[in-house]
Design a protein around this motif. Structure first.
Motif, PDB file in Angstrom:
ATOM      1  N   PRO A   1       0.788  -1.233   0.000  1.00  0.00           N
ATOM      2  CA  PRO A   1       0.000   0.000   0.000  1.00  0.00           C
ATOM      3  C   PRO A   1       0.821   1.286   0.000  1.00  0.00           C
ATOM      4  O   PRO A   1       0.281   2.356  -0.283  1.00  0.00           O
ATOM      5  N   THR A   2       2.112   1.212   0.289  1.00  0.00           N
ATOM      6  CA  THR A   2       2.939   2.428   0.337  1.00  0.00           C
ATOM      7  C   THR A   2       3.847   2.552  -0.880  1.00  0.00           C
ATOM      8  O   THR A   2       4.761   3.375  -0.880  1.00  0.00           O
ATOM      9  N   GLU A   3       3.612   1.747  -1.910  1.00  0.00           N
ATOM     10  CA  GLU A   3       4.470   1.776  -3.092  1.00  0.00           C
ATOM     11  C   GLU A   3       3.678   2.149  -4.338  1.00  0.00           C
ATOM     12  O   GLU A   3       2.511   1.767  -4.483  1.00  0.00           O
ATOM     13  N   VAL A   4       4.341   2.882  -5.222  1.00  0.00           N
ATOM     14  CA  VAL A   4       3.710   3.309  -6.479  1.00  0.00           C
ATOM     15  C   VAL A   4       4.747   3.273  -7.597  1.00  0.00           C
ATOM     16  O   VAL A   4       5.944   3.492  -7.363  1.00  0.00           O
ATOM     17  N   MET A   5       4.292   2.944  -8.803  1.00  0.00           N
ATOM     18  CA  MET A   5       5.144   2.995  -9.995  1.00  0.00           C
ATOM     19  C   MET A   5       4.583   4.055 -10.937  1.00  0.00           C
ATOM     20  O   MET A   5       3.361   4.175 -11.095  1.00  0.00           O
TER      21      MET A   5
ATOM     22  N   MET B   1      13.388   7.997  -7.641  1.00  0.00           N
ATOM     23  CA  MET B   1      13.006   6.874  -6.790  1.00  0.00           C
ATOM     24  C   MET B   1      12.967   7.318  -5.330  1.00  0.00           C
ATOM     25  O   MET B   1      13.852   8.034  -4.866  1.00  0.00           O
ATOM     26  N   GLY B   2      11.937   6.897  -4.628  1.00  0.00           N
ATOM     27  CA  GLY B   2      11.796   7.241  -3.219  1.00  0.00           C
ATOM     28  C   GLY B   2      10.965   8.473  -2.963  1.00  0.00           C
ATOM     29  O   GLY B   2      10.569   8.731  -1.813  1.00  0.00           O
TER      30      GLY B   2
ATOM     31  N   ARG C   1       5.341   5.866  -1.994  1.00  0.00           N
ATOM     32  CA  ARG C   1       6.652   6.276  -2.503  1.00  0.00           C
ATOM     33  C   ARG C   1       6.963   5.546  -3.813  1.00  0.00           C
ATOM     34  O   ARG C   1       6.593   4.385  -3.991  1.00  0.00           O
ATOM     35  N   ILE C   2       7.674   6.235  -4.708  1.00  0.00           N
ATOM     36  CA  ILE C   2       8.006   5.675  -6.016  1.00  0.00           C
ATOM     37  C   ILE C   2       9.028   4.551  -5.855  1.00  0.00           C
ATOM     38  O   ILE C   2      10.119   4.756  -5.307  1.00  0.00           O
ATOM     39  N   VAL C   3       8.651   3.351  -6.339  1.00  0.00           N
ATOM     40  CA  VAL C   3       9.566   2.207  -6.284  1.00  0.00           C
ATOM     41  C   VAL C   3       9.896   1.676  -7.680  1.00  0.00           C
ATOM     42  O   VAL C   3      10.714   0.767  -7.817  1.00  0.00           O
ATOM     43  N   GLY C   4       9.253   2.228  -8.700  1.00  0.00           N
ATOM     44  CA  GLY C   4       9.502   1.745 -10.049  1.00  0.00           C
ATOM     45  C   GLY C   4       9.123   2.764 -11.103  1.00  0.00           C
ATOM     46  O   GLY C   4       8.330   3.683 -10.851  1.00  0.00           O
TER      47      GLY C   4
ATOM     48  N   TYR D   1       0.737   3.385 -11.008  1.00  0.00           N
ATOM     49  CA  TYR D   1       0.296   2.013 -10.731  1.00  0.00           C
ATOM     50  C   TYR D   1       0.467   1.689  -9.248  1.00  0.00           C
ATOM     51  O   TYR D   1       1.467   2.076  -8.625  1.00  0.00           O
ATOM     52  N   PHE D   2      -0.523   0.955  -8.714  1.00  0.00           N
ATOM     53  CA  PHE D   2      -0.467   0.460  -7.339  1.00  0.00           C
ATOM     54  C   PHE D   2      -0.648  -1.063  -7.376  1.00  0.00           C
ATOM     55  O   PHE D   2      -0.972  -1.636  -8.420  1.00  0.00           O
ATOM     56  N   ASP D   3      -0.449  -1.693  -6.228  1.00  0.00           N
ATOM     57  CA  ASP D   3      -0.789  -3.108  -6.183  1.00  0.00           C
ATOM     58  C   ASP D   3      -2.308  -3.246  -6.229  1.00  0.00           C
ATOM     59  O   ASP D   3      -3.046  -2.287  -5.958  1.00  0.00           O
ATOM     60  N   THR D   4      -2.818  -4.417  -6.558  1.00  0.00           N
ATOM     61  CA  THR D   4      -4.245  -4.613  -6.811  1.00  0.00           C
ATOM     62  C   THR D   4      -5.107  -4.260  -5.606  1.00  0.00           C
ATOM     63  O   THR D   4      -6.111  -3.542  -5.737  1.00  0.00           O
TER      64      THR D   4
END
Length: 854
Positions: free
Chosen positions: A146-150, A163-164, A179-182, A197-200
């Motif tokens: 939930p804390t990651e975004v591309m 990144m970050g 935070r940007i991870v990709g 993009y986020f996780d589903t």
């Protein structure tokens, strides 16, 4: 063959005189071809994007549309059970659920909007295998929690992200940070959208408001299974409960919305190209008319030694054909260059278009060539006919053909009749009862008066040029009088040259009057009817968290919510129609003071009550006290009593139907209630400045919305109209450039025509400086003649158009005199500029050689 040789010899003998006409053809063809290449390239870009982003078969909610904005801010969705069912269908290799929403705003740590500035959407969703069709991860990895975004690479580059970095996503369900991870890079051209993009699970929870749902299901076919059969199998498995499309159907639907927008751009630009062609016609007519006049003795000799009228006629038309062909070939090439330039310009503004997608269809150069050649040949037809009428006896006379007095009289009568008919059409349009009816008559009036003025121009030239000369040229003594007589020497030529400039300036004046009147009318109505101190709105609906921030702002007397809902209304006459209905707080009656023709507007905000506009009431014979059946989209059907009928003789909220938010909530589930379209606020007495500052501060976390007081709102309106007009003026600039070329060509050819005369004047004492001044003054008079006709004609069109706008509530006629006067003075400088080269060449003539010229 003899005709062709003669034409080729004459064409290349006068290539310098043909050059400016060729440039006019080149510019016009380039604009047409550039428009076609540019729009075809944009279509290709979107076609490729939609083709690779669409799966073999897509399962969508039944009511989903590619261009549909969800009423409640949340995309339509399907349950996860549909995904399990789709996976069981025959011929399915794999199926996965996707989440996507365009009703979001993404901001960085400095609270700056990461979205496109060109109107392209910000798209948020989950990362799926289907996205690998169009994108590849070039840095980092896909989001895993939930804390990651591309983020897409284009957005990273434009906004200097790394990144970050932390991004905040603002959705109707709330704000959340990641935070940007990709970084993912498009394999095809991205036209400018920002993609995150986020996780589903995060995408479902934060964008849809619940887990276990998807906006669509992407189905991949097993080897050897065609899309049509897979669609049928999936439809059977899902029992026909959803909208199911093949890859082609999904891409076509997405393309349809973009295609409609692109057609508007294409035909608007082609319209301006048509204006440039029209202006170019006058340049070509003038060029060939003067060349024919200068070659009268030559043509007479040809007739004397046996050339027939048809041969002479064909000789001139072949020259025109050569001119059109050369100008068109160069124009097609220039058009491709223009399209590339437009693509670079759009890319610098945020809409990325790659030259890899440059699309030059076979039809584009063919259209350009045919158009350029046909227009040139048609424009040269009248001069060619006059050339064919030259008799063998002309070989014994001085160059030049006497004017046909009878033809001039017939021409003048036709012009006066057309002008009179056009003026009558404008009068009918100005007195029309309905704007829709009057607009057709206005169009006829514009066309008739324009053609009439073009035809009657030579008659007007005598009087108008004398008046202009009396005001401007008398101070220049004999040189000024010579310039006046030169302008009057050939009224037909002066009329045609001035008409070219007249067309462009008439449109400028018309649009200036309309634009200025729209701003003045809206400002006047804002002053009279808007009682709210502050207005908050943006390109998207106002999310609940922004609404709460506004309501909690200190120093406000009240805040008004304003929501639009889709309904089907059935009147007492039994006719059902789809309408938008406005649900607002009762304070909206104070924020926008609407006059009523019957009833009390405040009563419309009572329980199970509403108001309708006077036009609707008249159409359906509705009176106060009648009950209407209102079926709310996503809700139930209400029986609402008409408590007021508002006067529709306004521009703001014309035809609006009002009810209270409390009434709406009785019939629309909370999950279907839309966010506010716009919100209003009024400060407490004497605290306007403090409340304005506090409201701006409260709305800072939501940069997608603008907070304006009435002064800001008026300025915004003025700026928007100004930007639109500047864009139109820029497009009209092509026609004005062609008109300037016409003035230059007319002067250059007239200098050649008067070579001997100029030599004699120089011999009896006219200095080079006086000669150049004479030509410049002649050019200024011709330019001002065209400007005077164009501005007068344009203002009459604009004033008539404003009368039609008054029927829509825009009642103030405002003539932008500074603009009109500025354009008129600018026309004098246009004349000076156009005369520079002809005057310079005239001043350099050898006196003895000039006198010896036949």
């Amino acid at each position: 063959m003899t005709v062709l040789k003669t034409s080729m010899r004459n064409f290349f003998a006068h290539k310098g005189r043909m050059a400016l006409s060729a440039v006019a053809v080149l510019l016009s063809v380039a604009f047409v071809c550039g428009t076609l290449v540019f729009t075809d390239t944009m279509n290709t870009t979107f076609d490729k994007l939609f083709a690779v982003t669409s799966s073999d078969v897509t399962v969508l909610p039944k009511a989903a549309k590619s261009d549909d904005t969800p009423q409640n801010g949340k995309p339509e969705s399907v349950p996860a059970s549909a995904l399990a069912q789709a996976r069981q269908a025959d011929g399915v290799k794999s199926a996965e659920g996707a989440v996507s929403s365009m009703n979001v705003t993404v901001v960085n740590g400095d609270n700056k909007n990461m979205g496109s500035t060109t109107g392209a959407p910000t798209i948020a969703g989950n990362w799926t295998h289907n996205d690998l069709r169009s994108m590849e991860i070039t840095s980092g990895h896909a989001p895993r929690g939930p804390t990651e975004v591309m983020v897409d690479a284009d957005t990273v580059d434009k906004h200097h992200l790394k990144m970050g970095d932390e991004l905040r996503t603002i959705a109707v369900t709330g704000d959340f940070k990641a935070r940007i991870v990709g970084v993912a890079t498009f394999k095809v051209t991205n036209p400018g959208a920002a993609v995150v993009y986020f996780d589903t699970a995060t995408a479902q929870r934060e964008l849809l408001g619940s887990t276990g749902r998807f906006t669509q299901i992407n189905v991949t076919a097993a080897a050897g299974v065609p899309d049509a059969r897979l669609k049928q199998n999936v439809s059977t498995a899902l029992d026909g409960s959803y909208k199911i499309q093949t890859q082609k159907e999904n891409a076509d639907e997405n393309r349809e919305g973009v295609g409609a927008f692109m057609n508007v751009i294409k035909y608007a630009m082609l319209g301006f190209a048509g204006i440039a062609f029209l202006v170019g016609i006058f340049l070509i007519i003038n060029t060939f008319s003067m060349l024919v006049a200068q070659r009268t003795r030559e043509i007479g000799l040809m007739r004397a030694i046996g050339s027939s009228r048809k041969q002479v006629n064909r000789s001139v038309l072949v020259e025109a054909l050569l001119l059109g062909f050369i100008g068109s070939v160069l124009g097609v090439a220039a058009g491709v260059g223009l399209a590339v330039g437009l693509m670079k310009l759009m890319s610098s503004m945020g809409m990325d278009l790659s030259t890899r997608d440059l699309t030059v269809k076979t039809a584009t150069p063919v259209i350009g060539m045919i158009l350029g050649v046909v227009v040139t040949v048609l424009a040269a037809y009248l001069p060619a006919r006059r050339a064919g009428k030259v008799s063998p006896m002309a070989a014994l006379r001085d160059a030049g053909t006497p004017a046909d007095g009878r033809a001039g009289l017939v021409r003048g009568l036709i012009g006066l009749v057309l002008t009179g008919a056009g003026a009558f059409a404008l009068y009918l349009a100005a007195t029309a009862d309905k704007a829709s009816d009057g607009s057709l008559v206005l169009g006829a009036g514009v066309v008739l008066t324009l053609i009439g003025f073009v035809i009657v121009g030579p008659l007007l030239a005598g009087g108008v040029v004398r008046v202009i000369s009396a005001v401007l040229l008398r101070m220049f003594g004999p040189v000024g009088r010579l310039a006046e007589r030169n302008a009057l020497r050939n009224p037909r030529r002066t009329g045609a040259t001035g008409a070219a400039l007249m067309i462009g300036l008439a449109l400028v004046a018309c649009l200036s009057v309309v634009g200025s009147s729209m701003v003045a009318s809206a400002t006047d109505e804002l002053d009279k009817s808007v009682g709210a101190d502050f207005i908050v709105q943006g390109q998207q609906r106002i999310v609940p968290q922004a609404e709460k921030a506004m309501q909690d702002t200190p120093g406000l007397d009240h805040v008004t919510r304003y929501k639009d809902l889709s309904t089907t209304m059935t009147s007492s006459d039994g006719k059902a129609e789809d309408y938008e209905i406005t649900a607002a707080d009762p304070t909206y009656a104070q924020d926008l003071r609407r006059e009523t023709t019957a009833g009390d507007l405040s009563a419309a905000y009572g329980t199970n009550a509403m108001s309708v506009g006077s036009e609707y009431a008249k159409k359906h014979h509705v009176t106060v006290g009648d009950t209407l059946s209102v079926a709310f989209k996503g809700g139930s059907t209400a029986k609402l009593k008409v408590a007021a009928i508002t006067d529709d003789d306004v521009a703001i909220d014309k035809g609006a139907r009002y009810t209270s938010i409390a009434t709406m909530k009785k019939y629309v589930p909370a999950s279907k209630i839309p966010p506010n379209e716009i919100m209003f606020a009024t400060a407490k007495e004497g605290r306007q400045e403090q409340a304005y500052a506090a409201l701006k501060k409260a709305m800072e976390p939501y940069p997608q919305y603008q907070v304006r007081d009435q002064t800001d709102y008026k300025q915004e309106l003025k700026d928007q109209v100004g930007q639109l007009l500047n864009m139109v003026y820029g497009l009209l600039g092509l026609a004005i450039v062609v008109a300037i070329l016409g003035v230059v060509n007319t002067l250059a050819l007239s200098v050649v025509e008067r070579t001997r005369e100029i030599g004699l004047m120089r011999a009896i004492g006219l200095s080079r400086r006086q000669l150049r001044r004479m030509i410049r003054l002649e050019s200024v008079v011709i330019a001002l003649f065209g400007a005077l006709l164009g501005l007068g004609l344009g203002m009459s069109w604009g004033a008539t158009a404003q009368k039609l706008l008054a029927l829509e509530g825009l009642k103030v006629l405002d003539i932008p005199w500074p603009t009109i006067i500025g354009v008129f003075i600018g026309s004098a400088f246009v004349g000076l500029f156009a005369a520079l080269i002809p005057a310079f060449r005239a001043g350099r003539m050898n006196v003895l050689n000039a006198i010896a010229t036949e």
